[in-house]
Design a protein around this motif. Structure first.
Motif, PDB file in Angstrom:
ATOM      1  N   VAL A  32       0.828  -1.208   0.000  1.00 48.87           N
ATOM      2  CA  VAL A  32       0.000   0.000   0.000  1.00 48.87           C
ATOM      3  C   VAL A  32       0.867   1.266   0.000  1.00 48.87           C
ATOM      4  O   VAL A  32       0.575   2.223  -0.706  1.00 48.87           O
ATOM      5  CB  VAL A  32      -0.955   0.001   1.217  1.00 48.87           C
ATOM      6  N   ILE A  33       1.938   1.259   0.766  1.00 47.64           N
ATOM      7  CA  ILE A  33       2.764   2.450   0.932  1.00 47.64           C
ATOM      8  C   ILE A  33       3.720   2.678  -0.238  1.00 47.64           C
ATOM      9  O   ILE A  33       4.033   3.817  -0.587  1.00 47.64           O
ATOM     10  CB  ILE A  33       3.548   2.380   2.263  1.00 47.64           C
ATOM     11  N   GLN A  34       4.183   1.623  -0.888  1.00 50.31           N
ATOM     12  CA  GLN A  34       5.168   1.746  -1.970  1.00 50.31           C
ATOM     13  C   GLN A  34       4.713   2.704  -3.082  1.00 50.31           C
ATOM     14  O   GLN A  34       5.481   3.583  -3.473  1.00 50.31           O
ATOM     15  CB  GLN A  34       5.511   0.368  -2.547  1.00 50.31           C
ATOM     16  N   PRO A  35       3.493   2.575  -3.610  1.00 47.92           N
ATOM     17  CA  PRO A  35       3.073   3.526  -4.662  1.00 47.92           C
ATOM     18  C   PRO A  35       3.022   4.969  -4.176  1.00 47.92           C
ATOM     19  O   PRO A  35       3.404   5.889  -4.899  1.00 47.92           O
ATOM     20  CB  PRO A  35       1.678   3.043  -5.058  1.00 47.92           C
ATOM     21  N   ILE A  36       2.584   5.165  -2.940  1.00 41.85           N
ATOM     22  CA  ILE A  36       2.518   6.517  -2.385  1.00 41.85           C
ATOM     23  C   ILE A  36       3.922   7.096  -2.270  1.00 41.85           C
ATOM     24  O   ILE A  36       4.164   8.263  -2.596  1.00 41.85           O
ATOM     25  CB  ILE A  36       1.815   6.494  -1.009  1.00 41.85           C
ATOM     26  N   VAL A  39       5.343   8.125  -5.735  1.00 41.94           N
ATOM     27  CA  VAL A  39       4.792   9.415  -6.182  1.00 41.94           C
ATOM     28  C   VAL A  39       5.461  10.546  -5.400  1.00 41.94           C
ATOM     29  O   VAL A  39       5.842  11.570  -5.970  1.00 41.94           O
ATOM     30  CB  VAL A  39       3.256   9.446  -6.017  1.00 41.94           C
ATOM     31  N   LYS A  40       5.635  10.367  -4.093  1.00 35.64           N
ATOM     32  CA  LYS A  40       6.271  11.388  -3.251  1.00 35.64           C
ATOM     33  C   LYS A  40       7.684  11.706  -3.736  1.00 35.64           C
ATOM     34  O   LYS A  40       8.070  12.872  -3.828  1.00 35.64           O
ATOM     35  CB  LYS A  40       6.324  10.914  -1.805  1.00 35.64           C
ATOM     36  N   VAL A  41       8.449  10.690  -4.062  1.00 36.43           N
ATOM     37  CA  VAL A  41       9.821  10.904  -4.529  1.00 36.43           C
ATOM     38  C   VAL A  41       9.829  11.688  -5.834  1.00 36.43           C
ATOM     39  O   VAL A  41      10.627  12.609  -6.017  1.00 36.43           O
ATOM     40  CB  VAL A  41      10.557   9.556  -4.691  1.00 36.43           C
ATOM     41  N   GLN A  47       8.765  16.827 -10.624  1.00 38.38           N
ATOM     42  CA  GLN A  47       8.043  16.380 -11.810  1.00 38.38           C
ATOM     43  C   GLN A  47       6.581  16.816 -11.822  1.00 38.38           C
ATOM     44  O   GLN A  47       5.843  16.442 -12.719  1.00 38.38           O
ATOM     45  CB  GLN A  47       8.142  14.857 -11.939  1.00 38.38           C
ATOM     46  N   GLY A  48       6.154  17.595 -10.843  1.00 38.92           N
ATOM     47  CA  GLY A  48       4.791  18.106 -10.841  1.00 38.92           C
ATOM     48  C   GLY A  48       4.056  17.778  -9.562  1.00 38.92           C
ATOM     49  O   GLY A  48       4.644  17.330  -8.580  1.00 38.92           O
ATOM     50  N   SER A  49       2.743  17.988  -9.602  1.00 35.56           N
ATOM     51  CA  SER A  49       1.910  17.703  -8.437  1.00 35.56           C
ATOM     52  C   SER A  49       1.627  16.204  -8.357  1.00 35.56           C
ATOM     53  O   SER A  49       1.947  15.445  -9.275  1.00 35.56           O
ATOM     54  CB  SER A  49       0.590  18.473  -8.547  1.00 35.56           C
ATOM     55  N   ALA A  50       0.989  15.784  -7.284  1.00 37.33           N
ATOM     56  CA  ALA A  50       0.679  14.364  -7.091  1.00 37.33           C
ATOM     57  C   ALA A  50      -0.204  13.832  -8.218  1.00 37.33           C
ATOM     58  O   ALA A  50       0.029  12.735  -8.742  1.00 37.33           O
ATOM     59  CB  ALA A  50      -0.001  14.159  -5.743  1.00 37.33           C
ATOM     60  N   ALA A  51      -1.196  14.623  -8.616  1.00 39.06           N
ATOM     61  CA  ALA A  51      -2.094  14.190  -9.689  1.00 39.06           C
ATOM     62  C   ALA A  51      -1.352  14.086 -11.024  1.00 39.06           C
ATOM     63  O   ALA A  51      -1.533  13.122 -11.771  1.00 39.06           O
ATOM     64  CB  ALA A  51      -3.269  15.156  -9.808  1.00 39.06           C
ATOM     65  N   MET A  57       2.848   8.702 -14.710  1.00 41.28           N
ATOM     66  CA  MET A  57       3.393   7.371 -14.440  1.00 41.28           C
ATOM     67  C   MET A  57       2.513   6.294 -15.064  1.00 41.28           C
ATOM     68  O   MET A  57       3.007   5.352 -15.694  1.00 41.28           O
ATOM     69  CB  MET A  57       3.524   7.132 -12.936  1.00 41.28           C
ATOM     70  N   LEU A  58       1.210   6.424 -14.881  1.00 38.90           N
ATOM     71  CA  LEU A  58       0.291   5.431 -15.449  1.00 38.90           C
ATOM     72  C   LEU A  58       0.306   5.453 -16.975  1.00 38.90           C
ATOM     73  O   LEU A  58       0.328   4.412 -17.624  1.00 38.90           O
ATOM     74  CB  LEU A  58      -1.134   5.679 -14.941  1.00 38.90           C
TER      75      LEU A  58
END
Length: 75
Positions: A32-36, A39-41, A47-51, A57-58
């Motif tokens: 669960v934490i790995q994808p978050i 994105v944080k890194v 590279q931009g905002s979280a969205a 990435m997708l």
């Protein structure tokens, strides 16, 4: 009267159960934490905002991009 002790259940499961629960909890938390964290890194790299980062990435790398570091460590 109140000093009666119930017998402990015999078997391996009562001994192993805490270790199985702990291992399963750790694996679930990592998945669960790995994808978050990925994105944080990328946000920290500018590279931009979280969205924006998630969308890029997708679109460019697929779902596996969120677990790229983890897959590298396994193989």
């Amino acid at each position: 009267m109140g000093d009666e002790k119930k017998p402990k259940p015999a078997g391996v499961w009562s001994t192993v159960k805490p270790f199985v629960n702990g291992g399963a909890s750790g694996m679930l938390a990592t998945c669960v934490i790995q994808p978050i964290d990925m994105v944080k890194v990328r946000i920290q790299l500018g590279q931009g905002s979280a969205a924006q980062v998630t969308k890029n990435m997708l679109k460019e790398e697929g779902l596996g991009a969120f677990y790229k570091v983890m897959l590298f460590l396994l193989f």
